[in-house]
Structures are given as C-alpha cells and as structure tokens.
Motif scaffolding. Structure first.
Motif, PDB file in Angstrom:
ATOM      1  N   TYR A  15       0.854  -1.191   0.000  1.00 52.05           N
ATOM      2  CA  TYR A  15       0.000   0.000   0.000  1.00 52.05           C
ATOM      3  C   TYR A  15       0.887   1.238   0.000  1.00 52.05           C
ATOM      4  O   TYR A  15       1.789   1.357   0.836  1.00 52.05           O
ATOM      5  CB  TYR A  15      -0.907  -0.001   1.246  1.00 52.05           C
ATOM      6  CG  TYR A  15      -1.815  -1.211   1.262  1.00 52.05           C
ATOM      7  CD1 TYR A  15      -3.086  -1.150   0.713  1.00 52.05           C
ATOM      8  CD2 TYR A  15      -1.355  -2.427   1.772  1.00 52.05           C
ATOM      9  CE1 TYR A  15      -3.899  -2.269   0.687  1.00 52.05           C
ATOM     10  CE2 TYR A  15      -2.159  -3.547   1.757  1.00 52.05           C
ATOM     11  CZ  TYR A  15      -3.439  -3.469   1.203  1.00 52.05           C
ATOM     12  OH  TYR A  15      -4.236  -4.573   1.163  1.00 52.05           O
ATOM     13  N   GLU A  33       3.728   2.309  -7.993  1.00 46.31           N
ATOM     14  CA  GLU A  33       2.722   1.253  -8.055  1.00 46.31           C
ATOM     15  C   GLU A  33       3.119   0.199  -9.084  1.00 46.31           C
ATOM     16  O   GLU A  33       3.116  -1.005  -8.802  1.00 46.31           O
ATOM     17  CB  GLU A  33       1.398   1.892  -8.494  1.00 46.31           C
ATOM     18  CG  GLU A  33       0.267   1.704  -7.532  1.00 46.31           C
ATOM     19  CD  GLU A  33      -1.028   2.185  -8.152  1.00 46.31           C
ATOM     20  OE1 GLU A  33      -1.071   3.344  -8.605  1.00 46.31           O
ATOM     21  OE2 GLU A  33      -1.984   1.384  -8.174  1.00 46.31           O
ATOM     22  N   LEU A  44      -0.641  -7.930  -4.525  1.00 46.76           N
ATOM     23  CA  LEU A  44      -1.618  -6.846  -4.600  1.00 46.76           C
ATOM     24  C   LEU A  44      -0.927  -5.510  -4.311  1.00 46.76           C
ATOM     25  O   LEU A  44      -0.122  -5.418  -3.389  1.00 46.76           O
ATOM     26  CB  LEU A  44      -2.695  -7.086  -3.531  1.00 46.76           C
ATOM     27  CG  LEU A  44      -3.713  -5.971  -3.398  1.00 46.76           C
ATOM     28  CD1 LEU A  44      -5.089  -6.490  -3.713  1.00 46.76           C
ATOM     29  CD2 LEU A  44      -3.691  -5.375  -2.003  1.00 46.76           C
ATOM     30  N   ASP A  46      -1.849  -1.288  -3.947  1.00 47.84           N
ATOM     31  CA  ASP A  46      -2.911  -0.275  -3.910  1.00 47.84           C
ATOM     32  C   ASP A  46      -2.300   1.026  -3.409  1.00 47.84           C
ATOM     33  O   ASP A  46      -1.221   1.040  -2.815  1.00 47.84           O
ATOM     34  CB  ASP A  46      -4.025  -0.742  -2.958  1.00 47.84           C
ATOM     35  CG  ASP A  46      -5.365  -0.106  -3.298  1.00 47.84           C
ATOM     36  OD1 ASP A  46      -5.375   0.840  -4.127  1.00 47.84           O
ATOM     37  OD2 ASP A  46      -6.383  -0.531  -2.731  1.00 47.84           O
ATOM     38  N   GLU A  47      -2.999   2.131  -3.655  1.00 51.06           N
ATOM     39  CA  GLU A  47      -2.523   3.428  -3.146  1.00 51.06           C
ATOM     40  C   GLU A  47      -3.734   4.185  -2.614  1.00 51.06           C
ATOM     41  O   GLU A  47      -4.864   3.884  -2.969  1.00 51.06           O
ATOM     42  CB  GLU A  47      -1.784   4.210  -4.232  1.00 51.06           C
ATOM     43  CG  GLU A  47      -2.431   4.258  -5.610  1.00 51.06           C
ATOM     44  CD  GLU A  47      -3.640   5.158  -5.714  1.00 51.06           C
ATOM     45  OE1 GLU A  47      -3.621   6.243  -5.109  1.00 51.06           O
ATOM     46  OE2 GLU A  47      -4.623   4.768  -6.374  1.00 51.06           O
ATOM     47  N   TYR A  48      -3.458   5.171  -1.742  1.00 50.57           N
ATOM     48  CA  TYR A  48      -4.578   5.937  -1.195  1.00 50.57           C
ATOM     49  C   TYR A  48      -4.059   7.270  -0.662  1.00 50.57           C
ATOM     50  O   TYR A  48      -2.898   7.395  -0.268  1.00 50.57           O
ATOM     51  CB  TYR A  48      -5.270   5.145  -0.073  1.00 50.57           C
ATOM     52  CG  TYR A  48      -6.622   5.711   0.294  1.00 50.57           C
ATOM     53  CD1 TYR A  48      -7.646   5.782  -0.650  1.00 50.57           C
ATOM     54  CD2 TYR A  48      -6.862   6.201   1.569  1.00 50.57           C
ATOM     55  CE1 TYR A  48      -8.880   6.333  -0.322  1.00 50.57           C
ATOM     56  CE2 TYR A  48      -8.093   6.744   1.910  1.00 50.57           C
ATOM     57  CZ  TYR A  48      -9.101   6.813   0.952  1.00 50.57           C
ATOM     58  OH  TYR A  48     -10.303   7.354   1.272  1.00 50.57           O
ATOM     59  N   LYS A  59      -9.210  -0.867   3.660  1.00 48.52           N
ATOM     60  CA  LYS A  59      -8.653  -1.553   2.479  1.00 48.52           C
ATOM     61  C   LYS A  59      -7.798  -2.739   2.947  1.00 48.52           C
ATOM     62  O   LYS A  59      -7.935  -3.855   2.439  1.00 48.52           O
ATOM     63  CB  LYS A  59      -7.730  -0.591   1.708  1.00 48.52           C
ATOM     64  CG  LYS A  59      -8.401   0.339   0.728  1.00 48.52           C
ATOM     65  CD  LYS A  59      -7.326   1.273   0.142  1.00 48.52           C
ATOM     66  CE  LYS A  59      -7.927   2.276  -0.829  1.00 48.52           C
ATOM     67  NZ  LYS A  59      -8.192   1.731  -2.158  1.00 48.52           N
ATOM     68  N   HIS A  63      -8.662  -6.597   2.162  1.00 45.78           N
ATOM     69  CA  HIS A  63      -7.774  -7.293   1.209  1.00 45.78           C
ATOM     70  C   HIS A  63      -7.121  -8.526   1.829  1.00 45.78           C
ATOM     71  O   HIS A  63      -6.849  -9.496   1.132  1.00 45.78           O
ATOM     72  CB  HIS A  63      -6.688  -6.333   0.696  1.00 45.78           C
ATOM     73  CG  HIS A  63      -7.235  -5.267  -0.197  1.00 45.78           C
ATOM     74  ND1 HIS A  63      -6.521  -4.150  -0.550  1.00 45.78           N
ATOM     75  CD2 HIS A  63      -8.444  -5.145  -0.798  1.00 45.78           C
ATOM     76  CE1 HIS A  63      -7.258  -3.384  -1.332  1.00 45.78           C
ATOM     77  NE2 HIS A  63      -8.440  -3.971  -1.497  1.00 45.78           N
TER      78      HIS A  63
END
Ligand SMILES: Cc1cc2nc3c(=O)[nH]c(=O)nc-3n(C[C@H](O)[C@H](O)[C@H](O)COP(=O)(O)OP(=O)(O)OC[C@H]3O[C@@H](n4cnc5c(N)ncnc54)[C@H](O)[C@@H]3O)c2cc1C
Ligand code: SF4
Ligand code: SF4
Length: 673
Positions: A15, A33, A44, A46-48, A59, A63
């Motif tokens: 993340y 990413e 996996l 993901d970014e936020y 998340k 996940h």
C-alpha cells in the motif's frame, strides 16, 4: 489464518500512501505502483490519499481476507507515528500484527528530497523492495503480558515533581519522591512573587510541600539520588543512594533505640558550628554553617551536615545532647525499590552568564542575575527584602533589566532557544522595583516581549502604565565606573534607530536556562533521549508531550524544555495521569522483539552473558550440554548479543538474520534471493 500464513508461499500486499501532498508531491506514485507489482511475492498493490484514515485501514482489513495475504507493507510515514495503526488494521483483517512492515518514504525520503522527484521515487523503490523482502519472511509473534508493580517514582521535587507525586499518590499509588537536595521545593521556593498574579511563591508552594510530607502514599526521600535502573515498564528496579546526612530523623533515631531522639529542627547545632560557608539557596549572598538547613520552610525540617566543610569539632554533637540526632560517622546507604512507572522532573539551572563577557557578570559588583534579584527582593532573603547594590549597600534608583541574556543567541556562546519565562519575570521585577523603591526607574532592554500566557499581555500593559522604560535592542556592552561602580549600558534603540548610552545603578541579567549538569546522567539511567539542545526528549512533540520513547518513563516540567509554573504543573498532571494508567490497568504488553537462541549453533561459550546490558542471558543445561537461555521479560531486544555471538546463534525476533539478509539482498540484488 495465522497457521495457514506460516505454511503458505508469501503473498504480500503493498500500500502506497500519498499523505496528501507530503509524499505524492515529491515522488511519482504511479511509477511506484507499477514497480511494486513486479517485486517477488507481491500479489496486490494499492494506493490511497491517507492510508491511516478509516477507508485506508479498511482496504487492508478487507484485502487480507479477499486475497489471502500473508504479509502487509505500507509505504508511508515513520513507524513511530503509524506502525500501531497498521498493525491493528492487519489484526482486524485476521493477520498476525507482526506480519506488517512499514517503509518510511516520508521522513526519510519525500521530506528530505523534496526537490528531487526522480531521486525520491528511485529511493522509495529501494525502500519498497526491502520491506517486501522482509515481509515475505515475517512470522507470527505474540506480545508478552507482564504484571505492573503498584508503585511509581518521581525524580526531582520542584513544583513539577511535587505535583506529579501528589496526583499519583492521590490516585492510590504508592509513590517514591526522590530529591537530591536536602529539601523539596526546587527553584520555585527561591522565588519571591510569581507573575502575573503576584502571589507569594512560598505561600502557594508550601501547602503542597506539607501535603507531600503528610501524604500516606508518598515516601519522600530527600538528599537521595538514583544510582541504577534495571528492568522495563511495569518492573523497574531502582537503586537509590541515600546520601549520609549526618543527622537522624526521629524515626531513624528510634530505629537505633534512641527514644524521643532525632532532629527536631531546633537549630542549636547551627548556633555552635564554627564553619561558615555561602548558602547556595541564597545564591551565595548569605552564609550558612557546616550543619544547615537552606531556609526556614524546608520540608523535611531536618538539618544536614556538609561533610566537605565539617571540621569534626563535635560541638554540634555535644549541644544536641540526649536527642543524639547527629552522627558524624554516618555513611551513604543504598536501597532498591520496585516501581511500575517513573516521572522525571529534574528541572533546570541558569546558563553561566559570565561566559558572555560583554555584560561583566562576576566582574562588576552591580551586575547580578535574576535569581539573585529574586533573593534580594524576597522578605525572607539575605537583606530582608531590601534591594541594595552589592558594591556599597545603597538602594539603586536606576535599574536595568537585560532580557534574552544568553537566550536566542546564535553566537555559539549562548543558547539558540527562547527561555520562555524571562520576559515575564523581568516585567515582574520592574513592577517590584516600582513597588519597593519610591522614585525608582526600571529600564527594560528587550528584543521582543513574549507575553503569551493567560493574563500575561495585560500584565505587560500594566508594567508599561507603571512607567517602566522599554528599549528595544540587544545590549552590546556594559562598562563599570571604577570609582562609583555605576554601570554604563551601551546599546541601540532599534525602534528609534538611535544609539543608547545610559548610566544605571544596577543591572539584572535575565540569564538563559539550560538542562542541569546531571541531566545526561539521569537520562542515561532511564534510557531516554534528549533533543539537540540537551532537554529531555518527549515521545512526540504534539501527541505525546509527557511521554518518552522508553515505555513507562514520563517527563514533567522544565527538564523537557523551558516553561513557567502553570505549564510545569499542567505537564506534571499529564505525566502523572499517563504514568498511572499502566499501574491501574495492572499489566502491560511487551513487544515480542526478544533475542532467541538457535540451540544447534550455540557453542555454550557464555561470552555474550556479560555483553547484555539487561542481564537477560544465562547458560542452562539442555540435552547434556550448556546453551544460552534468554529471559524474555528482561530482554529489551537491543541486539547487542546477536551482533556479538561468534557463532551467529542468537537472533532477534522480528529482526532475524535471514530477514535482515533478505533486505540487504533485495537492495543489492534487486529482490532476487
Ligand atoms: C529568576 C526566575 C524567576 C521566575 N519567576 C517565575 C514566575 O514568577 N512565575 C512562573 O510561572 N515561573 C517563574 N519562573 C520559572 C520557574 O522557576 C519554573 O517554571 C519552575 O521552577 C519549574 O519547576 P520544575 O519542577 O520543572 O524544576 P525545578 O524547580 O528546577 O525543580 C527540579 C528539582 O529536581 C531536583 N533534581 C535535579 N536533578 C535531580 C536528580 N538527579 N535527582 C533528584 N533530584 C534532582 C532539583 O534539586 C530540584 O529540586 C522563574 C524562573 C527564574 C529563573
Ligand atoms: S562537627 Fe561539623 S557540623 Fe558539627 S559543629 Fe563542628 S564543624 Fe559544625
Ligand atoms: S522569554 Fe523573553 S527574555 Fe527570555 S529568551 Fe524568550 S524572548 Fe528572551
């Protein structure tokens, strides 16, 4: 999930946090990413915007279940800030929280490479692949719960320590209050009045000192210093040195079978003692004997012998008579007490302002420092409250107050920080000059007046209205007239743009404050850090101002940084509340970062035993030979033994040799193992 995770091929979720623009403003998140997707074991990415927010944490939780993750990497800020947040999220998702690894791409990257976008992005890639390499090898760990001793210690009994001890004791906790001087009270007991309300300092402090003496949960130990600290939150073993006082309390006398004996504070001994020394409480402006109390309101009211100056004439012993309170052969005693938590409140001292030679302190009789002024103007001080010039005993009419004396000083001789209470006490001093000396004129030489507290600005207006003259400018030089001992103050009024050359009768320097000489020793004993300026370092400047980075150790008062009495008391109350929580809960969880011995590799040489600063290692017999055993409750996971062991037999949990090697390989070889 935990057992499954152990047996599976690693499946790591990555993340990347934007932290608003804190991170995203300085590196290419999209590039990170794409890069992360190619790192071995990553399933996996993901970014936020804000990973620490509720949606960010959700998340991770979701996940873990959806993708059957065995490890989590969050690339964000410092683990000091949000490691607990993401561990909790991992746990909520069903993963052992110690399978989480954080990559710091903010403090160690975006904030320091703000203007090098590609450099920061490349560095973040390294941090990510190293974190994934470690996360792939992380194992389930379980914190250990240990019981917490139902007792606390407060070191230093100025107003900060006094308040902390009263609060802890009043919440039902046995509290040891340790003070190195013969009396409690600290600096506040040396002050005359206190700004902005002008209450008498002793009048408001003495009731608290008496409460300390009477409190059933407080064991006050004056003339005592901390010698050694062992253990960890919940179970600190503190060895104290009770310095030989040469005088017995009534309880100590009774313990020796002297009925009705011990010191009752009559002072007969002081009357006959032939040795005269300067009294440090009076800033050396009044004498004391070799057997002394600092002042009339001391708590406890017990005399003390200064063995460095005592000539052992025995006159005091003779006059003390049947009370048999004086024992000139007494020696230091050592006692060890167990406490769950500790509050450090060891205060401050004045910067030696004679180092700023341009102002002539210690060379010119009529240049004094502000604490000397406090004693001079105090009714219980050496002159009975009459302000006089040290050179001739005359009452000064023109008195200068030099602010920022050694504070806000980047010359390398003074202190760069603001000492925070000297503006206000100098305004107080100007008021007192008006009050005590009819027709007197105070002059205040200042850089800025910092009157930021409640009713402080109003106090400033009041002093202006009373007629104090304010001259904005740092005093360049003070010269003494060798005949009159008057002082020529040379500066520039920066508001008027004019040079100032003025003759005064006396000058008071508002000296900077600094950590005491022993602060470093105390901090080493309790294993805590200091900031660049030497003050003890709080856990977090905003979110944990009373805590430290050592669990179970808290801070109160000026030892953490300059602050006035209201702020000292407020912090002391905060520190006491924080220190009482683990004690009231009754147990604490220790991070499971213990050393562990790989028995097969251990040769049983025992060489690591002496290396361990916490005495956590011992050889035990196993399968007919000796191997090392770690006492987990004592081990702090410092890694000294692991680094030392010639056979590589000691690993640190969560920082095992394979995990560290994997990180290095990832950095050097790009993640191939
Ligand atoms: C001239 C002057 C005037 C001031 N006037 C005012 C005012 O009017 N109003 C106001 O709000 N503030 C004023 N202040 C500030 C005030 O003095 C401090 O805010 C206050 O004293 C801080 O208390 P403390 O408990 O943190 O430290 P301290 O008062 O320094 O107490 C620390 C205590 O710890 C003890 N100690 C130190 N090391 C050890 C050790 N290793 N082991 C055991 N004990 C130890 C010391 O002996 C001392 O008793 C003034 C300060 C000065 C210099
Ligand atoms: S024995 Fe020491 S303390 Fe006692 S009177 Fe003589 S010099 Fe003073
Ligand atoms: S409190 Fe005032 S006098 Fe003291 S250092 Fe800060 S600005 Fe200077």
């Amino acid at each position: 999930m935990a057992d499954e995770a152990k047996s599976q091929k690693p499946r790591v979720g990555v993340y990347i946090c934007h932290c608003g623009t804190n991170i995203a403003g300085s590196m290419d998140i999209k590039e990170l990413e794409e890069y992360s997707k190619e790192i071995p074991n990553v399933v996996l990415v993901d970014e936020y915007q804000y990973m620490c927010s509720t949606p960010g944490q959700k998340k991770i939780e979701e996940h873990i279940k959806e993708h059957n993750l065995t490890g989590i990497v969050v690339a964000a800020c410092s683990p000091r800030l949000h490691e607990p947040t993401f561990r909790t999220a991992s746990k909520e998702g069903g993963l052992n929280p110690f399978r989480f690894e954080m990559a710091n791409i903010r403090e160690q990257n975006s904030w320091v490479h703000m203007h090098d976008r590609q450099g920061a992005t490349d560095k973040a890639k390294d941090a990510l692949k190293m974190a994934v390499a470690k996360a792939s090898l992380l194992e389930d760990l379980y914190p250990k719960s240990v019981p917490v001793e139902h007792a606390a210690m407060v070191v230093g009994a100025g107003v900060g320590g006094i308040q902390a001890a009263l609060d802890l004791a009043s919440s039902g906790i046995k509290t040891y209050l340790i003070e190195k001087s013969p009396t409690i009270g600290g600096r506040m007991s040396q002050l005359d009045k206190t700004f902005p309300t002008l209450d008498c300092s002793q009048c408001i402090l003495t009731p608290k000192m008496v409460d300390i003496d009477r409190h059933p949960n407080i064991e006050m130990m004056t003339y005592t210093e901390v010698e050694k600290v062992e253990g960890y939150i919940g179970n600190f073993d503190v060895t104290l040195r009770k310095k030989a006082r040469g005088v017995l309390t009534p309880a100590e006398a009774e313990a020796r079978g002297i009925v009705g004996g011990g010191c009752n504070g009559c002072g007969d001994c002081e009357g006959v003692c032939p040795v005269i020394k300067p009294n440090p409480f009076e800033m050396g402006m009044a004498p004391r004997k070799a057997i002394y109390i600092y002042h009339a309101q001391v708590v406890p009211l017990i005399y003390t012998v200064d063995f460095d100056s005592c000539v052992k004439c025995n006159l005091c012993v003779d006059i003390c008579g049947d009370k048999k309170a004086i024992d000139l052969e007494q020696e230091d005693e050592f006692v060890t007490v167990k406490v769950g938590t500790a509050v450090l409140a060891v205060g401050y001292e004045l910067f030696p302002i004679e180092k700023k030679t341009e102002w002539g302190y210690k060379r010119y009789d009529n240049v004094i420092n502000a604490l000397e002024f406090e004693r001079l103007i105090c009714a219980s001080g050496p002159t009975g409250g009459k302000v006089i010039r040290p050179s001739d005993g005359e009452v000064p009419k023109r008195v200068g107050f030099v602010l920022c004396a050694g504070s806000r000083d980047n010359t390398g001789i003074g202190k760069p920080y603001c000492s925070r209470f000297c503006c206000m006490y100098s305004l107080k001093h100007a008021h007192q000059i008006h009050e005590k000396i009819p027709g007197a004129q105070p002059y205040i030489f200042y850089m800025d007046i910092r009157s930021f507290g409640k009713m402080y600005e109003e106090f400033y207006y009041r002093i202006q209205d009373e007629g104090a003259k304010f001259i904005r400018g740092r005093v360049a030089k003070i010269e003494e007239d060798p005949i009159t001992k008057n002082l020529r103050v040379i500066t520039e009024d920066t508001l008027l743009g004019q040079p100032v050359d003025i003759e005064l009768d006396m000058v008071v320097l508002a000296s900077a404050v600094q950590p005491t000489a022993e602060t470093t020793h105390v901090r080493n004993l309790f294993g805590i850090s200091c900031s660049g300026d030497g003050w003890l370092l709080e856990g977090h400047p905003k979110l944990n101002p009373c805590g430290t980075t050592t669990a179970g150790v808290f801070l109160a008062g000026v030892c953490q940084g300059p602050k006035d009495i209201p702020d000292t008391v407020a912090q002391a109350e905060g520190a006491a509340a924080a220190a009482s929580i683990p004690i009231h809960v009754g147990e604490v969880e220790l991070e499971p970062y213990f050393a562990m011995c790989i028995d097969d590799k251990c040769a049983g040489c025992g060489m690591c035993i002496d290396q361990c600063p916490y005495s956590a290692l011992a050889l035990v017999e196993k399968d007919g030979r000796e191997v090392m055993q770690v006492t987990e409750a004592k081990c702090k996971g410092c890694g000294t033994c692991g680094g030392f062991c010639p056979g590589g037999a000691i690993w640190m949990q969560h920082f095992t040799t394979p995990q560290i090697v994997a990180q290095i390989d990832a950095f050097l070889l790009g993640g191939e193992q």
